[in-house]
Design an enzyme around this catalytic site. Structure first.
Site, PDB file in Angstrom:
ATOM      1  N   ASP A  50     -26.946  37.747 -17.305  1.00 10.37           N
ATOM      2  CA  ASP A  50     -26.518  38.557 -18.527  1.00 10.37           C
ATOM      3  C   ASP A  50     -27.366  39.776 -18.669  1.00 10.37           C
ATOM      4  O   ASP A  50     -26.899  40.843 -18.621  1.00 10.37           O
ATOM      5  CB  ASP A  50     -26.813  37.636 -19.572  1.00 10.37           C
ATOM      6  N   ARG A  86     -37.602  32.765 -31.588  1.00  7.33           N
ATOM      7  CA  ARG A  86     -36.849  34.087 -32.006  1.00  7.33           C
ATOM      8  C   ARG A  86     -37.488  35.019 -32.792  1.00  7.33           C
ATOM      9  O   ARG A  86     -37.106  36.299 -32.667  1.00  7.33           O
ATOM     10  CB  ARG A  86     -35.271  33.582 -32.565  1.00  7.33           C
ATOM     11  N   ASP A 131     -28.813  32.294 -32.082  1.00  4.60           N
ATOM     12  CA  ASP A 131     -29.702  33.252 -31.788  1.00  4.60           C
ATOM     13  C   ASP A 131     -29.479  34.551 -31.981  1.00  4.60           C
ATOM     14  O   ASP A 131     -30.395  35.164 -32.336  1.00  4.60           O
ATOM     15  CB  ASP A 131     -30.226  32.924 -30.189  1.00  4.60           C
ATOM     16  N   SER A 185     -26.906  25.520 -19.779  1.00  4.41           N
ATOM     17  CA  SER A 185     -27.563  26.578 -20.519  1.00  4.41           C
ATOM     18  C   SER A 185     -28.849  26.213 -21.200  1.00  4.41           C
ATOM     19  O   SER A 185     -29.099  25.181 -21.950  1.00  4.41           O
ATOM     20  CB  SER A 185     -26.552  27.117 -21.476  1.00  4.41           C
TER      21      SER A 185
END
Lengths: 396, 396, 396, 396
Positions: free
Chosen positions: B15, B94, B123, B173
């Site tokens: 990505d 995060r 996220d 994932s």
């Protein structure tokens, strides 16, 4: 003369055996004993003992079904676990004992009931407050708290009167009912020491547990368990079955320093296999069937509910109010939970509900995804607006 | 031209590798990548990859110590566990990533930062709300959410441009930092299925764990762990050590259907060995050192704190307020907790505190007992008075 | 001999005047009286009376400033109003009285302190629990609770010993300090009856209040009031000033059936003009300066804080923890509030803050509007998603 | 064609009048207007206007009784007051409007409903989330939010099409139903300015209110008002009556800076006379009939309930759960409350309940006192024990 009767909650141990004589002598009263089976009690043996130590009458009652239906399952639905550790076995039995005592006292025309609790535990409070709620006109006598006898005094007292007592030689103080077993005193009073294996009776030591796991599926109907592996079971049977199964895998030990109602901390050991399995499974099913807001509020109510039960406040309007809330939350808590029991660990490995809020098409990262990702930008913009505003107006 | 720079949070995966090109093309901007080590990241390898896929500059930062000191230990002291299951690993990383991004963007004079989150996860919200708090004037770009490419589209896009990508072939994932590993997608999206062993990397399967337990003593200083078995350790080292030790005993697996911030439920698998051990030990020490009222309120604050973290609201005045509360509660949370690791189970078996509220002479049933049992009668009389009153005035 | 000294909290009324003799006789002790000015007390007159009724020594202390700084303003910042009605005047004074008593007892080498509270009120608990916290080794004696004398008995007792008492002939029982006046007993014990005007002393009857309103601006600095109409004032002066001003407008009456700490409900009348004005103004300023989440949690903390104060738990770690939270919330509670006093009503009519979260350009419906209305659709879509999901999965 | 019908919530103002044409043109659809009377609406006049501006059909519904029974009284029983200030008039009407819209759309076979809310207020969220719950398959259109016309644009648009609009010339934006009137915009957007008298319509200015008070007795049956001064009244009539009576005394004004659902603060003026009187009376009756624990939990639920209503979450399982709790608490909230209305102040001066928990013989300081003062010593000893322990173990 009715004024001359006392109903004594009778367990058959040293304390209550001596209490029969003591109450008779002190109050000049006829003693009616009441022995209540909340699980694993040999009613007939205790009844015989009661008569042998001087009871005028020895009543017994099998209250296991009432315990499950009126106390254990409501507490399970509420998620009531005291201080996130203790599923409240003894605390759930006390109000039922009070109810049985009140009924017996009324039926017998007794002016008082008596119990064998000490003056520093929770149980005296639970019993007496429950009696105040159910039968405020009946006096409550607490001989153990009042008489000030040591254990040796009690044995001497019994010998003098030729009472056929057989003092337990356990170094622990134990209470048990269907939902669990509590162990305290002795070396357990040092919270730094690991509890010795002898403290445990219902749960196998890890080394003795099977190498292979057991899988089982618990079915819940509106928050109450009704079947195991597809087989419908009455509540009492289901709990007994799970206590055996999970205890055999070493599941159900709790070691906790807890806040007692009377202002002190104490270290308690519990064995509570069925309760551990059922609470875990119930919580997993709620994760599928309650919305986030429901889950948040219910978690707070669970804490409050557990405190109410622990603190002896079962028979209160407030507990009933909380129950009304809980029942409403359980309307859709129906489904199956798959659990693995292995090496002292109970793990939820699968869950499914008739009316599940988990939606595969919203959750998946695969092709079936129906979630509208474009909405996220607008959502974040408004959701984050107050944070943005505050960090600008109130930089630090 | 500073207006032409974008700082991209760069993990080295498909990505963000594709995003370098896409951002360059779409915004005509210079792309500065930023790779942040929150545990187990090979910064240099990823830096090289960033340059190969077209970054103008590739920054790296080791933020492990900041993660522990500013995020993990505050959350541990707060007892922050999301929905009583998830110790919040990704969610705690995060805001730190956002902080690093904001600092890099300011240092580089970039007009925007970019991240690789999708439009249906938590996220994106955490990063963008944190950026709104820290650097409200810097634009945030979310290429993955915006471009609408499928995985295959991305691979084609990369091939066309001759980008040296190597797509991971995991069917899951995954995200990880020091505090834990999150796994989702694939067959995990069916909450009825037991997660396959391949989903787990940090924790051994039960069958492969040692037959003998490991005992260890964790020392806490005002709520933060500072030593294992008497040996002082820096926070990062302590966590790495415990992840290895507890993971080796199969401890740290979490399987939970959780409420996401964006209104859906998702099934998540976590591996979080050190966090599980430290939360258990910390809670046991608090049981000795907090009063009942402190414990009740702190449990509610823990729920709120966990929600704030999960919901991306770390950089808010409200989280700071809760932190001020938490720090006050931790003044005396200093002592040792003895833990047994064995067969996927972490059990607290002993605890002691410098300023313990557990008082042997009040708790014991032995001769040293100083508890005034005579006070109980007066206590119960007043404590039970409202229950008595209500059951008389409002019989049901 | 130090063992022979008792420090008695002395108000100069019948109860404590008789107590001097009684304590002397019963304990063979020297009596040191301590009179504390928490507002509107004639210390010298009471000191003289203490000596006349037999005190060996009569101490006095002006504790008004300590009351404001250490108790009233922290409670104001916390928003502590018991059961949403009572700003806690007496309850805030008791821990300070205990602190003064403990200090005097230590300075005098007394083995005990004594107080004039009865056995059914809150104040005995507040004083004794505070003493337990501050000076656990000093005995607390409660003569009024112990001696069982009726009012007439006390008068006879005084006459026999020729004590110069002058019994108040009020039909109410009254307590007052800077923060308020409490009135109970007499006909007030019938909660159906409107309190007679004679019950009120600090507040004018509505018919006697001015026809014109008074406007004033209260300035707050981090949650504490520091100026009125631009004039800086010390806390004690500010409160005295507001009591006069607002009381003159008939503001500050409270009529409440409250839950006492000792398990009963009682009907209480309060007059608390300054507290009513300051709490209203403070809350209005917080509406500008706290985020929604801060406001929600602080409202719950306010309830808990008020309960802690009312229940005599001021000197506890838990109250300190709550205070740490409150102080953190007050960092930006700085600004001006405009208040109108008129006909028994205190109305906030304007508010402004240095770091206000109210943003005109976001709130306005006029041309300056900067709110992004387009974001609403995405917001509603995700915000409403769980509601949509649940109503489909769990139709009722 | 059913796909060609839109049901538009029609108030008769400029916005919705223009929307009839705009929707017709944009969607090529037949417009069915729906006008709902929630209090003080001239249904027939608005119906005629709807037809004049181009509606194919103009429906009306009198929903006042449903409003009271299904929304206002449940909220009253819950004690739902948003941020302790706003009794939630508009917020309680929106879900009912959504219900009427959903029913009309289903009856008419419409593919969509439309409403006249803007994109920065709460009402769009309330309506759309309620529609998502009640009729998830029906589309919701928000023309005002979508079209981007200014007020002048709307007027021009109407003139071009010769629509008979008569734009209100109020400088305020107003919404009203039986439970209250909301006023915003214009100079009210400056929270430092006192609202001008013209903002108020339902409540008299203080100078114009009677010099004599009005006393009235409100009777409640299980938490809902059923009679005034002994005369039974239907809910709608009772509210209309109280709005007139209390408004005439200047009672019911609220001036509040509130936290909107969409992340901003706004200053709102409300007039809500009946709601103010009824909430005050209801709370006073609960002070007699709920135990302390019930009152504490209900206060928290009231906050949560108010947030749910304000945030548009009426039609959720969680709101139903809270309602189940509330109903349980109201079983004994039956009795009379005497209220004095005078000079903008509503004061409770007396209260009595059939099953009151206030016990004269426990509360009185007179001869009838039955409270056992001797119990206090034991109570305080145990109640204060944890405080004593902590202050010794954790001195500071």
């Amino acid at each position: 003369m009715p004024e001359n009767k006392i109903v004594l909650a009778f367990s058959g141990g040293l304390d209550t055996s001596v209490a029969v004589s003591w109450l008779k002598e002190k109050y000049g009263a006829e003693i009616v004993t009441l022995t209540i089976d909340l699980g694993m009690v040999d009613l007939e043996a205790i009844r015989q003992r009661a008569l042998r130590v001087g009871a005028a009458k020895a009543l017994t009652v099998d209250a296991k079904e009432a315990l499950v239906k009126d106390f254990l399952f409501p507490a399970l639905r509420a998620g009531a676990v005291y201080e996130e550790q203790y599923p409240l076995a003894t605390a759930l039995g006390r109000p039922l004992i009070a109810r049985c005592l009140a009924e017996a006292a009324q039926a017998e025309g007794a002016f008082a009931v008596a119990h064998g609790c000490t003056g520093k535990g929770n149980d005296q409070v639970r019993l007496e407050v429950s009696m105040a709620a159910l039968a405020p006109d009946i006096k409550v006598i607490a001989p153990i708290r009042d008489w000030g006898m040591s254990r040796q005094d009690e044995i001497d007292y019994a010998k003098e009167r030729d009472l056929p007592i057989s003092a337990s030689d356990s170094r622990f103080s134990v209470d048990e009912n269907l939902w669990g077993r509590s162990v305290e005193a002795g070396e357990l009073e040092d919270p730094w020491l690991e509890p010795p294996e002898e403290a445990y009776v219902w749960t196998k030591p890890l080394a003795a547990t099977p190498d292979e796991p057991t899988y089982l599926v618990v079915h819940f109907q509106q928050g109450a368990p009704t079947a195991i592996d597809g087989e419908e079971m009455a509540g009492v049977d289901l709990i007994v079955h799970l206590n055996g199964l999970a205890g055999g895998h070493g599941i159900g030990r709790v070691d906790h320093v807890e806040n007692r109602l009377v202002g002190i901390k104490s270290r308690e050991i519990y064995e509570t296999p069925a309760a551990i399995v059922l609470h875990a499974a119930h919580k997993a099913l709620e994760a599928l069937t309650l919305s986030k807001e429901q889950a948040r509020t219910k978690a707070r109510v669970a804490q409050e509910y557990a405190d109410m039960v622990y603190n002896g406040l079962w028979f209160t309007a407030h507990r009933q109010d909380l129950d009304a809330y809980v029942r409403s939350t359980q309307r859709y808590v129906t489904g199956d939970v798959r659990v693995r029991l292995h090496k002292a660990t109970c793990t939820v490995v699968g869950r499914t509900a008739t009316n599940s809020l988990y939606q595969y098409d919203l959750a998946t990262y695969g092709r079936e995804d129906t979630f509208d990702q474009a909405a996220a930008e607008g959502f974040i913009s408004i959701y984050g607006l107050p944070v943005r505003t505050q960090s600008q107006a109130q930089p630090e």
